[in-house]
Every structure is written in C-alpha cells, then in structure tokens.
Write an enzyme that holds these catalytic residues in place. Structure first.
Site, PDB file in Angstrom:
ATOM      1  N   ARG A 143       0.801  -1.215   0.000  1.00  0.00           N
ATOM      2  CA  ARG A 143       0.000   0.000   0.000  1.00  0.00           C
ATOM      3  C   ARG A 143       0.834   1.266   0.000  1.00  0.00           C
ATOM      4  O   ARG A 143       0.567   2.195  -0.762  1.00  0.00           O
ATOM      5  CB  ARG A 143      -0.909   0.052   1.241  1.00  0.00           C
ATOM      6  CG  ARG A 143      -2.224  -0.610   1.082  1.00  0.00           C
ATOM      7  CD  ARG A 143      -2.687  -1.125   2.426  1.00  0.00           C
ATOM      8  NE  ARG A 143      -1.791  -2.194   2.819  1.00  0.00           N
ATOM      9  CZ  ARG A 143      -1.983  -3.465   2.469  1.00  0.00           C
ATOM     10  NH1 ARG A 143      -3.032  -3.796   1.795  1.00  0.00           N
ATOM     11  NH2 ARG A 143      -1.113  -4.396   2.802  1.00  0.00           N
ATOM     12  N   THR A 144       1.814   1.338   0.869  1.00  0.00           N
ATOM     13  CA  THR A 144       2.544   2.602   1.006  1.00  0.00           C
ATOM     14  C   THR A 144       3.275   2.915  -0.304  1.00  0.00           C
ATOM     15  O   THR A 144       3.160   4.016  -0.846  1.00  0.00           O
ATOM     16  CB  THR A 144       3.518   2.525   2.196  1.00  0.00           C
ATOM     17  OG1 THR A 144       2.776   2.141   3.354  1.00  0.00           O
ATOM     18  CG2 THR A 144       4.188   3.856   2.463  1.00  0.00           C
TER      19      THR A 144
ATOM     20  N   ARG B 163      11.235   3.480   3.251  1.00  0.00           N
ATOM     21  CA  ARG B 163      10.920   2.533   4.337  1.00  0.00           C
ATOM     22  C   ARG B 163      12.172   1.721   4.607  1.00  0.00           C
ATOM     23  O   ARG B 163      12.844   1.271   3.668  1.00  0.00           O
ATOM     24  CB  ARG B 163       9.777   1.618   3.925  1.00  0.00           C
ATOM     25  CG  ARG B 163       9.597   0.462   4.881  1.00  0.00           C
ATOM     26  CD  ARG B 163       8.346  -0.311   4.619  1.00  0.00           C
ATOM     27  NE  ARG B 163       7.162   0.481   4.914  1.00  0.00           N
ATOM     28  CZ  ARG B 163       5.914   0.031   4.795  1.00  0.00           C
ATOM     29  NH1 ARG B 163       5.697  -1.197   4.364  1.00  0.00           N
ATOM     30  NH2 ARG B 163       4.892   0.800   5.094  1.00  0.00           N
TER      31      ARG B 163
ATOM     32  N   LYS C 258      25.641  -5.356  -2.785  1.00  0.00           N
ATOM     33  CA  LYS C 258      27.104  -5.256  -2.964  1.00  0.00           C
ATOM     34  C   LYS C 258      27.752  -4.580  -1.761  1.00  0.00           C
ATOM     35  O   LYS C 258      28.955  -4.378  -1.727  1.00  0.00           O
ATOM     36  CB  LYS C 258      27.425  -4.437  -4.215  1.00  0.00           C
ATOM     37  CG  LYS C 258      26.898  -5.049  -5.495  1.00  0.00           C
ATOM     38  CD  LYS C 258      27.313  -4.178  -6.678  1.00  0.00           C
ATOM     39  CE  LYS C 258      26.656  -4.639  -7.963  1.00  0.00           C
ATOM     40  NZ  LYS C 258      26.857  -3.664  -9.052  1.00  0.00           N
TER      41      LYS C 258
ATOM     42  N   HIS D 155       5.500   6.058  11.515  1.00  0.00           N
ATOM     43  CA  HIS D 155       4.895   5.889  10.187  1.00  0.00           C
ATOM     44  C   HIS D 155       3.938   7.068   9.942  1.00  0.00           C
ATOM     45  O   HIS D 155       2.724   6.900   9.853  1.00  0.00           O
ATOM     46  CB  HIS D 155       4.157   4.545  10.145  1.00  0.00           C
ATOM     47  CG  HIS D 155       3.867   4.020   8.772  1.00  0.00           C
ATOM     48  ND1 HIS D 155       3.990   4.775   7.616  1.00  0.00           N
ATOM     49  CD2 HIS D 155       3.429   2.794   8.358  1.00  0.00           C
ATOM     50  CE1 HIS D 155       3.646   4.029   6.572  1.00  0.00           C
ATOM     51  NE2 HIS D 155       3.311   2.834   6.999  1.00  0.00           N
TER      52      HIS D 155
HETATM   53  C1  NCD Z   1       1.925  -1.135   8.204  1.00  0.00           C
HETATM   54  C2  NCD Z   1       3.429  -0.999   8.324  1.00  0.00           C
HETATM   55  O1  NCD Z   1       4.159  -1.285   7.367  1.00  0.00           O
HETATM   56  O2  NCD Z   1       3.847  -0.555   9.382  1.00  0.00           O
HETATM   57  N1  NCD Z   1       1.504  -1.312   6.875  1.00  0.00           N
HETATM   58  C3  NCD Z   1       1.213  -0.207   6.115  1.00  0.00           C
HETATM   59  O3  NCD Z   1       2.044   0.637   5.877  1.00  0.00           O
HETATM   60  N2  NCD Z   1      -0.050  -0.057   5.707  1.00  0.00           N
HETATM   61  C4  NCD Z   1       1.335  -2.136   9.123  1.00  0.00           C
HETATM   62  C5  NCD Z   1       1.855  -3.551   9.118  1.00  0.00           C
HETATM   63  O4  NCD Z   1       2.739  -3.914   8.352  1.00  0.00           O
HETATM   64  O5  NCD Z   1       1.331  -4.316   9.915  1.00  0.00           O
END
Ligand code: NCD
Length: 310
Positions: free
Chosen positions: A53-54, A103, A82, A131
């Site tokens: 999703r992100t 991320r 590497k 987040h």
């Molecule tokens: C979350 C995350 O990556 O922290 N997912 C997201 O970004 N929608 C929640 C999760 O992974 O449980």
C-alpha cells in the site's frame, strides 16, 4: 519544511490544512479529474522492507498529479547487496529526484536519510519507530467518518510495542485531545517512553488486555497486525499470535457510528464477516492513502493545491 519523519514535524494547523488539501484532491485520486500539479517532479521510492500500500499509493499519488517515480526496486537486485551504505544510496538518489519516500527496517533510518539528503524525505516506516504518512491517511479517514478529530474515544489494539502505525497515530490523536485505550497482550504493550511522552502532552490513556470489553463506547477501533518480523524469537511470536480477533458477532453493542480501521495487511485480527458491516473502514482507509500522500507531496514540494484559502 524539510521532510516528514515523525508527527512532530507538523503542527496541528498544518495537519488540518493538509487534510483539507487531501479532501480537495479526492476527484483526482478517483481519476475523475486530472491535475498535473507535480509535472516534471520525480519521487524516489526507496523501500528496503516489504510494502504494498505505502509504495503503490505513493506511486499512484505522484502519477495522478502528473509526476514521475523512480524505484529502488527489489533490494536484492540493487547495489545494497554489494554492500552500498544507506548514506551512499541516499546521496545518489538525492541527485536523481525531487523528493524521497523511504521505508527501512532500522529505527531512526529516516532521520538519518533526511540528515544526509537535500531533498525532503517522507518516512514510510522506520523499523518499529514511526509511520507518519500512514497517520495522515488515518486522520483523514477518522475525520471523514466523524467530521472531526477532537475528543474522540479511540481503541488501539494488537501489537502496540512494535507497531509503528500506532506510535505515530497515538501521538497525533493525543494532540487533538482524543481519549486513548490501549488494548494489547502484556508483552506487546505500548513502550513506556511513548506512554510517558503522550502523558506529558496531556493524554488520557487506559491500558488493558480486554479488547472486547473496550469497544462498546468507542468511536474508532484501530486493529493492528502482530509484527512477526520484529520478534527476535519465533516462540515468543507464537505465544501472542492470534491474541485479538474481531468477528461481526462481537459488534452487537457498539455505537452505530463506530468505525473499525486497520493499516493492513491483516492476518487474522479482523474476520471477513466484519467486512460487510457498517463499521468496516479499512479498504476506504487504504484508498485514502492516495489523497493523503498527494497532499503531503504537494506540501513538501511547496506546490499549492488549488481551491484552498489564499
Ligand atoms: C503497516 C506498516 O508497514 O507498518 N503497513 C502499512 O504501511 N499499511 C502495518 C503492518 O505492516 O502491519
């Protein structure tokens, strides 16, 4: 404004004004209007951890606004294997792009990236840290349902220890005067330093193991996945796996207006029987990731979204 690493980077007024921008961008997110506000801009998507999703909603947001995206792609096929350091990767992507979404499995990595980059960095999750872009879409979803953020009663349930979504969200909700109920197994309680920080911001918090006993008076129930990948010991995970499960039959006594949210992916925390109830909001919530991220991209790139107050 530089990037967005934690919710501390935004004032309450900025949050509300970004949510207003997001609201105005709904037709663009739905593909009903085309508004190339970000034409000529390039987003660098750097995902060192799995994401659906992100990553995809950042990409959709950028493209719906006429911008472009370059992806690090699979870490296994990048120079990271590497032995390239995060510093070097950031230095390079900084030169290729106008803004970065990142991320990373290490807590603090997003701040580190921002410190070494000229372009703004959007933290798409740093380990068990924060987040904030998820929080923006969560706040958007809550405001859409309840018409306000102030004074709501919100149950945050599941893995409060490792769940970065609830770390950022509880901070923001506290600043808007919400009452928080933390429902988790003992080993997955909200970290003490976060509870202390929330209390110093005047939070009203109740901690409990009892999820079902907490939902009847709630305005929002925010479920989370137990973060298996953060456990050092698989046995410890097995002990708490499946600790909380919400089924449609648990919802008889709840408020009509109560909404159930989940950042997704879900494992077994929300039974599919809940999906067709009036309370389920998690798929709309995931869609709202596009508008929230559109509005954030515009704000950080200093591009005005038309239709707002001058
Ligand atoms: C979350 C995350 O990556 O922290 N997912 C997201 O970004 N929608 C929640 C999760 O992974 O449980």
């Amino acid at each position: 404004m530089s990037g967005l690493i934690t919710m501390d980077d935004l004032t309450n007024d900025e949050i509300l004004s970004i949510l207003d921008d997001a609201e105005r961008l709904l037709p663009v997110a739905r593909g009903e209007a085309y508004l190339p506000l970000l034409q000529g801009k390039i987003l660098g998507n750097l995902f060192f951890e799995p994401s659906t999703r992100t990553r995809m909603s950042f990409e959709t947001a950028m493209k719906r606004l006429g911008g472009d995206v370059v992806n690090l792609g699979d870490v296994k096929t990048s120079s990271v294997v590497k032995g390239e350091t995060l510093y070097d990767t950031i230095q390079m992507v900084d030169g290729y792009t106008d803004i970065i979404a990142m991320r990373h499995p290490r807590q603090g990595a997003a701040q580190y990236a921002q410190d070494s980059a000229e372009v703004p960095v959007l933290n798409g999750g740093d380990g068990a840290g924060h987040h904030p872009t998820q929080t923006m879409l969560d706040l958007f979803t809550i405001r859409q349902a309840h018409g306000r953020l102030e004074g709501l009663k919100v149950v945050l349930a599941g893995d409060l220890r490792y769940g970065r979504t609830v770390h950022s969200l509880s901070h923001a909700l506290t600043r808007f005067g919400c009452e928080l109920i933390f429902a988790s197994p003992d080993v997955l309680r909200m970290p003490g330093e976060i509870v202390e920080d929330l209390s110093s911001h005047g939070a009203t918090i109740v901690e409990t193991n009892d999820l079902l006993g907490s939902i009847d008076t709630a305005d929002v129930v925010y479920m989370t996945r137990i973060q298996k990948e953060r456990f050092a010991d698989e046995d410890e995970y097995t002990k708490v796996a499946g600790a909380y499960k919400l089924h449609a039959s648990n919802l008889d006594g709840v408020k009509e207006s109560m909404i159930i949210m989940h950042p997704l992916p879900r494992v077994d925390e929300i039974h599919p029987s809940v999906d067709s109830t009036r309370h389920a909001r998690y798929f709309e919530q995931a869609f709202n990731g596009v508008v929230a991220r559109m509005a954030l991209l515009c704000r950080l790139l200093e591009i005005e979204v038309p239709g707002g107050e001058a």
